[in-house]
Design a protein around this motif. Structure first.
Motif, PDB file in Angstrom:
ATOM      1  N   GLY A 258       0.840  -1.173   0.066  1.00  0.00           N
ATOM      2  CA  GLY A 258      -0.011   0.105   0.121  1.00  0.00           C
ATOM      3  C   GLY A 258       0.824   1.207   0.032  1.00  0.00           C
ATOM      4  N   SER A 259       2.178   1.332   0.786  1.00  0.00           N
ATOM      5  CA  SER A 259       2.854   2.392   0.665  1.00  0.00           C
ATOM      6  C   SER A 259       3.510   2.576  -0.657  1.00  0.00           C
ATOM      7  N   VAL A 261       2.280   1.732  -3.493  1.00  0.00           N
ATOM      8  CA  VAL A 261       1.376   2.312  -4.460  1.00  0.00           C
ATOM      9  C   VAL A 261       0.972   3.629  -4.155  1.00  0.00           C
ATOM     10  N   ALA A 262       0.881   4.081  -2.785  1.00  0.00           N
ATOM     11  CA  ALA A 262       0.758   5.510  -2.511  1.00  0.00           C
ATOM     12  C   ALA A 262       1.814   6.348  -3.182  1.00  0.00           C
ATOM     13  N   ALA A 263       2.997   5.662  -2.847  1.00  0.00           N
ATOM     14  CA  ALA A 263       4.206   6.584  -3.382  1.00  0.00           C
ATOM     15  C   ALA A 263       4.230   6.762  -5.101  1.00  0.00           C
ATOM     16  N   LEU A 265       1.440   6.730  -6.996  1.00  0.00           N
ATOM     17  CA  LEU A 265       0.367   7.718  -7.246  1.00  0.00           C
ATOM     18  C   LEU A 265       0.868   9.337  -6.919  1.00  0.00           C
ATOM     19  N   LEU A 266       1.578   9.518  -5.822  1.00  0.00           N
ATOM     20  CA  LEU A 266       2.030  10.818  -5.418  1.00  0.00           C
ATOM     21  C   LEU A 266       3.102  11.298  -6.571  1.00  0.00           C
ATOM     22  N   THR A 268       3.311  10.175  -9.691  1.00  0.00           N
ATOM     23  CA  THR A 268       2.565  10.435 -10.933  1.00  0.00           C
ATOM     24  C   THR A 268       1.934  11.698 -10.887  1.00  0.00           C
TER      25      THR A 268
END
Length: 367
Positions: A258-259, A261-263, A265-266, A268
């Motif tokens: 999850g971390s 994926v969040a990184a 997305l950020l 991007t």
């Protein structure tokens, strides 16, 4: 009828004599020859008595001087072997049955013609501690005399060898260290140490003889471990320690995923934001470059004034068009029509004045 008449009380009858004992359990603290006999019980109230229970025969035998029992070793440690020796001192030659008891329960029965017999209990634990005795009976005389030894108390002490595991929670890929130590140096402090997994010896590549080191643990390293120390013909073993190698928890993997994926997305989002800002700046620059530049270096004062008049006229026409568009969309009233008419008249007069000014400047230019 009184309530107390319905309360049942036990009666104990020993050798046909009723004892004044009203508890449900009859306890003999230290049995003697006087406690031998037939025992039965019944319950009774003040108005009624139940029938007698079945009877049991209690025999109390004193230690016989012809029988003896000994235990080895004198100091018994955890996981060592207990040896009980039972000896019958009798001159007759016959076949005997020896029975070993622990706390009144049979632990072994041996049939032999020898007058001395031994029983061994391997890998003793604290549950093997207690009072032991042995008993002998002639095979040819099953209803004949029974010879009983005195009681012998056997104590099982905790092992002086201790096995420690670090870390306590083992995961795949971890480095696991098993440390084997002796709490009593005179017993096992200088002995030979070996490590066992699931009762099978395992070799250690550690420089220290009391360390078993697993460099990178896998699921195959799971099992029950113990260490053994041999010194002066004595063997001491530690308690078993369970090692369970586990894969990383799923929750931990999900948190990492999850971390990540969040990184992503950020990053991007930041890239898109940067691209949009760059494109916006390029668009503004293109618009600025697309507007015609005015070269006023070689212009006269008349050209400058004429150009200013033309710009003002274009702006006025643009404002008039927007105003007419808004007025067409609004609700038409008489007052609004009159206002519109006055506005147009003012615009016409202003246009005429500007035209006159333009012609004057044009005449000045021609002259």
């Amino acid at each position: 009828m009184p309530v107390g008449s319905f309360i049942r009380r036990p009666n104990w009858i020993i050798n046909k004599t009723t004892k004044e004992f009203r508890e449900k359990t009859y306890i003999i603290e230290a049995a003697t020859k006087e406690d031998v006999g037939e025992y039965r019980c019944q319950s009774s109230t003040s108005a009624h008595k139940t029938p007698y229970s079945n009877s049991i025969l209690v025999r109390v035998s004193s230690p016989d001087s012809l029988m003896s029992i000994e235990s080895e070793p004198e100091a018994l440690w955890y996981t060592q072997t207990l040896k009980l020796n039972c000896q019958f001192i009798f001159h007759a030659q016959d076949e005997f049955i020896y029975t070993f008891y622990r706390e009144g329960s049979v632990v072994a029965e041996i049939r032999t013609r020898n007058k001395s017999v031994s029983f061994e209990k391997e890998q003793v634990t604290s549950e093997d501690a207690g009072w032991y005795r042995c008993q002998m009976q002639f095979v040819k005389h099953p209803k004949g005399p029974v010879y009983t030894s005195a009681y012998k108390y056997v104590d099982v002490q905790e092992s002086p060898v201790i096995l420690q595991v670090n870390p306590r929670l083992q995961r795949a890929g971890d480095s696991i260290i098993l440390n084997c130590t002796c709490a009593q140096d005179h017993l096992c402090g200088r002995g030979q140490i070996s490590f066992h997994r699931n009762e099978t010896i395992v070799s250690s590549d550690s420089e220290s003889h009391n360390i078993y080191h697993i460099q990178q643990a896998t699921l195959m390293d799971s099992g029950w471990y113990r260490c053994m120390v041999s010194q002066n013909l004595s063997t001491f073993m530690s308690l078993r320690v369970e090692v369970t190698v586990q894969n990383p928890p799923r929750d931990f993997a999900l948190i990492i995923g999850g971390s990540a994926v969040a990184a992503v997305l950020l990053i991007t989002f930041l890239l898109l934001f940067t691209v949009c800002r760059l494109r916006q700046k390029e668009g503004v620059q293109d618009i600025a470059n697309s507007q015609p530049s005015r070269d006023v270096s070689g212009s006269t004062s008349g050209d400058i004034v004429y150009s200013a008049v033309q710009v003002n006229r274009e702006e006025r026409d643009h404002i008039r068009a927007r105003r007419e568009s808004r007025e067409a969309d609004s609700h038409v009233t008489y007052a609004s029509l009159m206002h519109l008419e006055r506005t147009r008249d003012q615009d016409v007069r202003a246009g005429r004045q500007e035209d006159n000014g333009s012609s004057i400047y044009q005449n000045i230019r021609r002259s």
